[in-house]
Design a protein around this motif. Structure first.
Motif, mmCIF file in Angstrom:
data_model
loop_
_atom_site.group_PDB
_atom_site.id
_atom_site.type_symbol
_atom_site.label_atom_id
_atom_site.label_comp_id
_atom_site.label_asym_id
_atom_site.label_seq_id
_atom_site.Cartn_x
_atom_site.Cartn_y
_atom_site.Cartn_z
ATOM 1 N N PRO A 95 -1.034 15.289 7.971
ATOM 2 C CA PRO A 95 -1.245 14.705 9.398
ATOM 3 C C PRO A 95 -2.655 15.117 9.899
ATOM 4 N N ASP A 96 -3.101 13.971 10.485
ATOM 5 C CA ASP A 96 -4.408 14.332 11.395
ATOM 6 C C ASP A 96 -4.218 15.193 12.487
ATOM 7 N N PRO A 97 -5.305 16.079 12.424
ATOM 8 C CA PRO A 97 -5.157 17.306 13.533
ATOM 9 C C PRO A 97 -5.324 16.579 14.919
ATOM 10 N N THR A 98 -6.313 15.632 14.917
ATOM 11 C CA THR A 98 -6.494 14.929 16.414
ATOM 12 C C THR A 98 -5.622 13.716 16.776
ATOM 13 N N ASN A 99 -4.945 13.243 15.835
ATOM 14 C CA ASN A 99 -4.160 12.092 16.347
ATOM 15 C C ASN A 99 -3.085 12.009 15.499
ATOM 16 N N ARG A 100 -1.867 12.423 16.285
ATOM 17 C CA ARG A 100 -0.621 12.607 15.570
ATOM 18 C C ARG A 100 0.023 11.321 14.980
ATOM 19 N N ARG A 101 -0.562 10.261 15.268
ATOM 20 C CA ARG A 101 0.122 8.970 14.735
ATOM 21 C C ARG A 101 -0.747 8.583 13.192
ATOM 22 N N VAL A 102 -1.482 9.149 13.036
ATOM 23 C CA VAL A 102 -2.099 9.034 11.989
ATOM 24 C C VAL A 102 -1.905 9.980 10.501
ATOM 25 N N ILE A 103 -1.570 9.589 9.417
ATOM 26 C CA ILE A 103 -1.268 10.324 8.265
ATOM 27 C C ILE A 103 -2.518 10.020 7.478
ATOM 28 N N ARG A 104 -3.166 11.040 6.942
ATOM 29 C CA ARG A 104 -4.430 10.993 6.029
ATOM 30 C C ARG A 104 -3.902 11.406 4.546
ATOM 31 N N ILE A 105 -4.592 10.646 3.838
ATOM 32 C CA ILE A 105 -4.272 10.784 2.217
ATOM 33 C C ILE A 105 -5.621 11.530 1.750
ATOM 34 N N GLU A 106 -5.022 12.631 1.055
ATOM 35 C CA GLU A 106 -5.932 13.416 0.225
ATOM 36 C C GLU A 106 -5.948 13.470 -1.202
ATOM 37 N N VAL A 107 -7.037 13.403 -2.023
ATOM 38 C CA VAL A 107 -6.877 13.615 -3.371
ATOM 39 C C VAL A 107 -6.721 15.048 -3.635
ATOM 40 N N THR A 108 -5.734 15.030 -4.575
ATOM 41 C CA THR A 108 -5.458 16.881 -4.935
ATOM 42 C C THR A 108 -6.421 16.953 -6.071
ATOM 43 N N MET A 111 0.906 -1.168 -0.036
ATOM 44 C CA MET A 111 -0.127 0.004 -0.006
ATOM 45 C C MET A 111 0.853 1.251 0.004
ATOM 46 N N THR A 112 2.048 0.981 0.802
ATOM 47 C CA THR A 112 2.839 2.340 0.917
ATOM 48 C C THR A 112 3.581 2.805 -0.536
ATOM 49 N N THR A 113 3.762 1.949 -0.985
ATOM 50 C CA THR A 113 4.381 1.891 -2.617
ATOM 51 C C THR A 113 3.218 2.580 -3.449
ATOM 52 N N LEU A 114 2.150 2.216 -3.417
ATOM 53 C CA LEU A 114 1.074 2.722 -3.977
ATOM 54 C C LEU A 114 0.776 4.330 -3.946
ATOM 55 N N VAL A 115 0.800 4.425 -2.709
ATOM 56 C CA VAL A 115 0.451 5.936 -2.084
ATOM 57 C C VAL A 115 2.085 6.777 -2.389
ATOM 58 N N ASP A 116 2.939 6.081 -2.242
ATOM 59 C CA ASP A 116 4.470 6.842 -2.782
ATOM 60 C C ASP A 116 4.024 7.210 -4.132
ATOM 61 N N GLY A 117 3.814 6.338 -5.176
ATOM 62 C CA GLY A 117 3.536 6.682 -6.659
ATOM 63 C C GLY A 117 2.413 7.550 -6.593
ATOM 64 N N LEU A 118 1.379 7.643 -6.323
ATOM 65 C CA LEU A 118 0.369 8.858 -6.259
ATOM 66 C C LEU A 118 0.831 10.171 -5.909
ATOM 67 N N GLU A 119 1.592 9.935 -4.875
ATOM 68 C CA GLU A 119 2.072 11.275 -4.100
ATOM 69 C C GLU A 119 3.116 11.824 -5.025
ATOM 70 N N ALA A 120 4.015 11.059 -5.616
ATOM 71 C CA ALA A 120 5.307 11.384 -6.465
ATOM 72 C C ALA A 120 4.504 12.060 -7.917
ATOM 73 N N SER A 121 3.379 11.550 -8.431
ATOM 74 C CA SER A 121 2.843 12.033 -9.335
ATOM 75 C C SER A 121 1.920 13.291 -9.115
ATOM 76 N N GLY A 122 1.504 13.792 -7.994
ATOM 77 C CA GLY A 122 0.835 14.727 -7.656
ATOM 78 C C GLY A 122 -0.756 14.476 -7.509
ATOM 79 N N LYS A 123 -0.988 13.272 -7.592
ATOM 80 C CA LYS A 123 -2.537 12.652 -7.470
ATOM 81 C C LYS A 123 -2.893 12.828 -6.127
ATOM 82 N N VAL A 124 -2.026 12.548 -5.092
ATOM 83 C CA VAL A 124 -2.498 12.654 -3.509
ATOM 84 C C VAL A 124 -1.394 13.265 -2.942
ATOM 85 N N ARG A 125 -1.928 13.743 -1.538
ATOM 86 C CA ARG A 125 -0.672 14.034 -0.626
ATOM 87 C C ARG A 125 -1.043 13.702 0.773
ATOM 88 N N ARG A 126 -0.044 13.431 1.359
ATOM 89 C CA ARG A 126 -0.100 12.910 2.870
ATOM 90 C C ARG A 126 -0.390 14.260 3.829
#
Length: 106
Positions: free
Chosen positions: A18-31, A1-16
């Protein structure tokens, strides 16, 4: 899964983000670029479906859609196998090959 998100992030399709309420969580947002790509993919999928279904009449498409809906509903609620009792109750049956193996659901 990480590799998939890495590729999508590198191509500008998503961004990571940080979750504002839980610093252990990283959310994925579609650009915006990701939304544009999704829109294009949906259009391509729709065009492909139209091409595949072109030989069918409207009535045949309606029957096919009804069968697909019944199968999908039963399959999701069932055990996940082609021969679940709910799938059979929905009017679907496994398709067997010449050697008797289950090939899929018809």
């Amino acid at each position: 899964m990480t590799t998939l998100v890495d590729g999508l992030e590198a191509s500008g399709k998503v961004r990571r983000v940080p979750d504002p309420t839980n610093r252990r969580v990283i959310r994925i947002e579609v650009t915006d670029e990701g939304r544009k790509a999704l829109h294009e993919l949906r259009g391509a999928r729709r065009s492909a479906a139209e091409e595949i279904l072109a030989p069918l009449t409207d009535d045949q498409r309606e029957v096919l859609g009804g069968c697909w809906t019944r199968w999908w509903t039963a399959h999701r609620k069932g055990s996940g196998t082609a021969e679940s009792s709910r799938t059979r109750r929905a009017g679907c049956r496994p398709c067997r090959t010449r050697r008797g193996r289950t090939r899929g659901v018809t």
